[in-house]
Scaffold this active site. Structure first.
Site, mmCIF file in Angstrom:
data_model
loop_
_atom_site.group_PDB
_atom_site.id
_atom_site.type_symbol
_atom_site.label_atom_id
_atom_site.label_comp_id
_atom_site.label_asym_id
_atom_site.label_seq_id
_atom_site.Cartn_x
_atom_site.Cartn_y
_atom_site.Cartn_z
ATOM 1 N N THR A 287 1.163 -1.196 -0.467
ATOM 2 C CA THR A 287 -0.093 0.342 -0.343
ATOM 3 C C THR A 287 1.149 1.443 0.098
ATOM 4 O O THR A 287 0.583 2.572 -0.801
ATOM 5 C CB THR A 287 -1.076 0.039 1.257
ATOM 6 O OG1 THR A 287 0.335 -0.398 2.396
ATOM 7 C CG2 THR A 287 -2.043 -1.080 1.140
ATOM 8 N N PHE A 416 -7.899 5.749 3.638
ATOM 9 C CA PHE A 416 -7.309 4.830 4.692
ATOM 10 C C PHE A 416 -8.558 4.309 5.427
ATOM 11 O O PHE A 416 -8.370 3.869 6.629
ATOM 12 C CB PHE A 416 -6.793 5.609 5.880
ATOM 13 C CG PHE A 416 -5.984 6.214 5.158
ATOM 14 C CD1 PHE A 416 -4.421 5.340 5.204
ATOM 15 C CD2 PHE A 416 -5.133 7.346 4.670
ATOM 16 C CE1 PHE A 416 -2.842 5.178 5.021
ATOM 17 C CE2 PHE A 416 -3.951 7.828 4.261
ATOM 18 C CZ PHE A 416 -2.515 6.461 4.541
ATOM 19 N N CYS A 423 -7.488 2.314 8.638
ATOM 20 C CA CYS A 423 -5.793 1.818 8.840
ATOM 21 C C CYS A 423 -5.777 2.602 10.277
ATOM 22 O O CYS A 423 -5.189 3.650 10.498
ATOM 23 C CB CYS A 423 -5.822 2.583 7.648
ATOM 24 S SG CYS A 423 -3.828 2.301 7.473
HETATM 25 MN MN1 MNH Z 1 -3.679 0.098 5.964
HETATM 26 C C1 MNH Z 1 -6.993 -1.013 7.208
HETATM 27 C C2 MNH Z 1 -5.621 1.866 3.067
HETATM 28 C C3 MNH Z 1 -0.917 1.684 5.743
HETATM 29 C C4 MNH Z 1 -2.300 -1.667 8.430
HETATM 30 N N1 MNH Z 1 -5.769 0.540 5.542
HETATM 31 C C5 MNH Z 1 -6.507 -0.361 5.970
HETATM 32 C C6 MNH Z 1 -8.157 -0.147 5.545
HETATM 33 C C7 MNH Z 1 -7.685 0.507 4.549
HETATM 34 C C8 MNH Z 1 -6.192 0.859 4.579
HETATM 35 C C9 MNH Z 1 -8.418 1.649 2.861
HETATM 36 C C10 MNH Z 1 -9.900 -0.157 6.183
HETATM 37 C C11 MNH Z 1 -9.636 -1.654 5.188
HETATM 38 C C12 MNH Z 1 -11.159 -2.031 5.371
HETATM 39 O O1 MNH Z 1 -12.285 -1.617 5.994
HETATM 40 O O2 MNH Z 1 -11.205 -3.252 5.103
HETATM 41 N N2 MNH Z 1 -3.163 0.974 4.713
HETATM 42 C C13 MNH Z 1 -3.762 1.616 3.826
HETATM 43 C C14 MNH Z 1 -3.185 2.733 2.432
HETATM 44 C C15 MNH Z 1 -1.851 2.977 3.487
HETATM 45 C C16 MNH Z 1 -1.939 1.919 4.514
HETATM 46 C C17 MNH Z 1 -3.628 3.204 1.597
HETATM 47 C C18 MNH Z 1 -0.833 3.453 2.409
HETATM 48 C C19 MNH Z 1 -0.466 4.610 1.589
HETATM 49 N N3 MNH Z 1 -1.719 0.286 7.172
HETATM 50 C C20 MNH Z 1 -0.659 0.555 6.413
HETATM 51 C C21 MNH Z 1 0.810 0.869 7.025
HETATM 52 C C22 MNH Z 1 0.188 -0.398 8.284
HETATM 53 C C23 MNH Z 1 -1.438 -0.687 7.776
HETATM 54 C C24 MNH Z 1 1.998 1.302 6.994
HETATM 55 C C25 MNH Z 1 0.570 -1.082 8.738
HETATM 56 C C26 MNH Z 1 1.863 -1.055 9.371
HETATM 57 N N4 MNH Z 1 -4.092 -1.329 7.503
HETATM 58 C C27 MNH Z 1 -3.562 -1.658 8.519
HETATM 59 C C28 MNH Z 1 -4.047 -2.436 9.246
HETATM 60 C C29 MNH Z 1 -5.604 -2.750 9.200
HETATM 61 C C30 MNH Z 1 -5.389 -1.446 7.512
HETATM 62 C C31 MNH Z 1 -3.360 -3.248 10.195
HETATM 63 C C32 MNH Z 1 -6.776 -3.247 9.597
HETATM 64 C C33 MNH Z 1 -7.235 -2.397 10.695
HETATM 65 C C34 MNH Z 1 -8.166 -3.531 12.330
HETATM 66 O O3 MNH Z 1 -9.183 -2.819 10.663
HETATM 67 O O4 MNH Z 1 -8.119 -3.182 12.981
#
Ligand code: MNH
Length: 491
Positions: A287, A416, A423
């Site tokens: 991502t 996010f 996120c």
């Molecule tokens: Mn990330 C959930 C986008 C970077 C860890 N992330 C989500 C969701 C989105 C998202 C959209 C919600 C998905 C859903 O509703 O089903 N995340 C991003 C984007 C980037 C990103 C666009 C970078 C740019 N994410 C990161 C990073 C980490 C991470 C860096 C960890 C270090 N993300 C997560 C985790 C979740 C999540 C863990 C789930 C959180 C939860 O449901 O409690």
């Protein structure tokens, strides 16, 4: 293996009848396969983005027995983001990832107790202030990327490839203090390959589960995947076990091993810790790498934005191309941050997320929705909704000036996700991306290939494909280093 069996997939998503409502869908539907022929199995979300252009605010696709409903406008999305009426659910492709991620944060259902426990334990490690602990790691990996670039025999680099190495390395060091040597060893660490192959297979399995013969094909794919998955699982399980009595490291693994819930005293189980580590690696690296790559694409193709970014970096970092931002300086790169925000508007690297109602309701006052129904929010369309964005295809970072943000309706920009399942890594991704972009534009001029047209491809997330830039050092202060004189390439 008991742990894995306990994480069996659910099949709630099959029931998605929307009380018999039929929404616009592309072309003529075939028996059995439904709309399969119009969607591209290699790039399913991208093909839906194209097909959906003509289909309005809500539309559907039927693939074998599975109905998918897509929402494309900011107005309906604002409602779906209301946490008192809707919650996250897992569409088939994400549910399939439970084979890897189990009840880890991303793939847990809301009612699974490990979600709340892990959320409570890990949230403190992801606040803006906690980014201080990862700042040095992010700087070090960026330095390694530049050393690697300056040592290459060519100045034309594959942006997506190198951003992926960078984010993978940053995460593995932040999560469990493991150096994969992405920039120092000639071949990627086998763990990375095994993980990516395993995930790709899991996703393909998710896609075919409702097809006739899908179960059988799934078994074949499971067999194919088993070796990779077991190898990656073992590596992580060994690492977790080896750290069990070690309280010295304050990485994410250290937190998961050493910190008990402040109220209940509960801890995460070793298998759940493995799920979380895999989740961070997967959710966090591609991502962020996509976000960096798209931003570099937009900077390289919008010279005025690049120039402003370089002026900003020069003003904060000064003349030394090796200057590194302090923790507090990272939030001062306002224009660079807006370039990142605007890239994630046009190309949200997580292209969709899904919502389901907490009780029977009517979406937008016109579409009855029951608790069995779920909708996919298509961010690529929502972020270009002409009701909210002028000239939505135009890259314009100033849309994210504070006064412009205030003018827009709530929930019109959701890269996010939303609510309690938004996120957890947002601050991590933002801190890392702004830091890397600032150092990069401070040090280099970027020229894309003259004939390059943005080609977006779907891995687990969206990334630019075959995007190369030619780097030119902007200034050489300490010792003038030509990119060639440095080459220690051994062929
Ligand atoms: Mn990330 C959930 C986008 C970077 C860890 N992330 C989500 C969701 C989105 C998202 C959209 C919600 C998905 C859903 O509703 O089903 N995340 C991003 C984007 C980037 C990103 C666009 C970078 C740019 N994410 C990161 C990073 C980490 C991470 C860096 C960890 C270090 N993300 C997560 C985790 C979740 C999540 C863990 C789930 C959180 C939860 O449901 O409690």
């Amino acid at each position: 293996m008991a742990g894995r069996l306990a994480q069996a997939a659910r099949t709630h998503w099959l029931r998605n009848s929307w009380s018999g409502q039929e929404f616009p869908h592309p072309g003529k539907r075939r028996p059995i396969v439904g709309d399969l022929e119009v969607s591209d199995p290699r790039n399913p979300i991208l093909s839906v983005l194209t097909l959906g252009k003509e289909l309005g605010e809500i539309y559907e696709l039927k693939i074998f027995r599975q109905k998918f409903v897509f929402v494309a406008t900011a107005e309906l999305v604002a409602e779906l983001c209301d946490e008192t009426r809707f919650q996250k659910t897992l569409p088939p492709a994400i549910d399939a990832l439970r084979e890897f991620g189990g009840d880890g944060l991303f793939t847990a259902y809301n009612d699974e107790p490990n979600w709340q426990l892990a959320h409570d334990l890990l949230m403190p490690a992801f606040t803006k202030a906690s980014m201080r602990s990862y700042h040095e790691i992010m700087l070090a990996v960026t330095r390694e990327l530049f050393e690697y670039w300056d040592g290459l025999p060519t100045s034309r680099v594959d942006v997506t490839r190198d951003m992926t190495k960078l984010t993978m390395e940053t995460l593995s060091r932040s999560a469990f203090s493991r150096d994969f040597g992405s920039f120092t060893s000639p071949t990627p660490h086998p763990f990375v390959g095994a993980m990516i192959r395993g995930l790709a297979t899991a996703r393909r399995k998710g896609g075919i589960r409702t097809a006739p013969g899908g179960k059988l094909a799934g078994k074949f794919l499971s067999h194919k995947m088993a070796k990779d998955q077991e190898w990656a699982d073992e590596l992580l399980d060994d690492l977790i076990a080896a750290r069990a009595d070690d309280r010295s490291q304050h990485d994410l693994l250290g937190i998961m091993l050493n910190v008990a819930h402040p109220e209940t005293g509960e801890r995460l189980s070793p298998i759940n810790i493995r799920y979380q580590i895999l989740t961070f690696l997967v959710a966090g690296h591609e991502t962020t790498s996509g976000a960096l790559s798209f931003t570099l694409y937009f900077l390289a193709t919008n010279p005025d934005c690049l120039r402003r970014a370089q002026e900003e970096a020069d003003a904060i970092l000064g003349d030394d191309p090796d200057a590194e931002p302090t923790f507090d300086q990272v939030s001062k790169f306002r224009h660079i941050r807006r370039c990142l925000d605007e890239s994630l508007r046009i190309w949200p690297t997580v292209p969709a997320f899904s919502r389901t109602p907490l009780s029977d309701t009517v979406l937008g006052g016109r579409y009855p929705m029951r608790t069995d129904d779920w909708a996919l929010i298509m961010l690529g369309q929502v972020h270009r909704d002409p009701a909210v964005w002028d000239e939505p295809e135009r890259f314009d970072p100033d849309r994210f000036l504070p006064e412009e943000i205030k003018k827009r309706p709530a929930h019109s920009y959701k890269p996010f996700g939303t609510g309690m399942r938004a996120c957890i890594g947002r601050q991590f991704a933002l801190h890392e991306s702004v830091l890397v972009l600032a150092r990069l534009v401070h040090r280099y001029d970027l020229t894309p290939d003259a004939d390059y047209e943005l080609d977006v491809t779907e891995r687990l997330t969206m990334v630019p494909r075959s995007f190369f830039v030619t780097l030119r050092r902007r200034r050489a202060t300490t010792q003038p280093v030509e990119s060639h004189s440095h080459a220690t390439h051994s062929g």
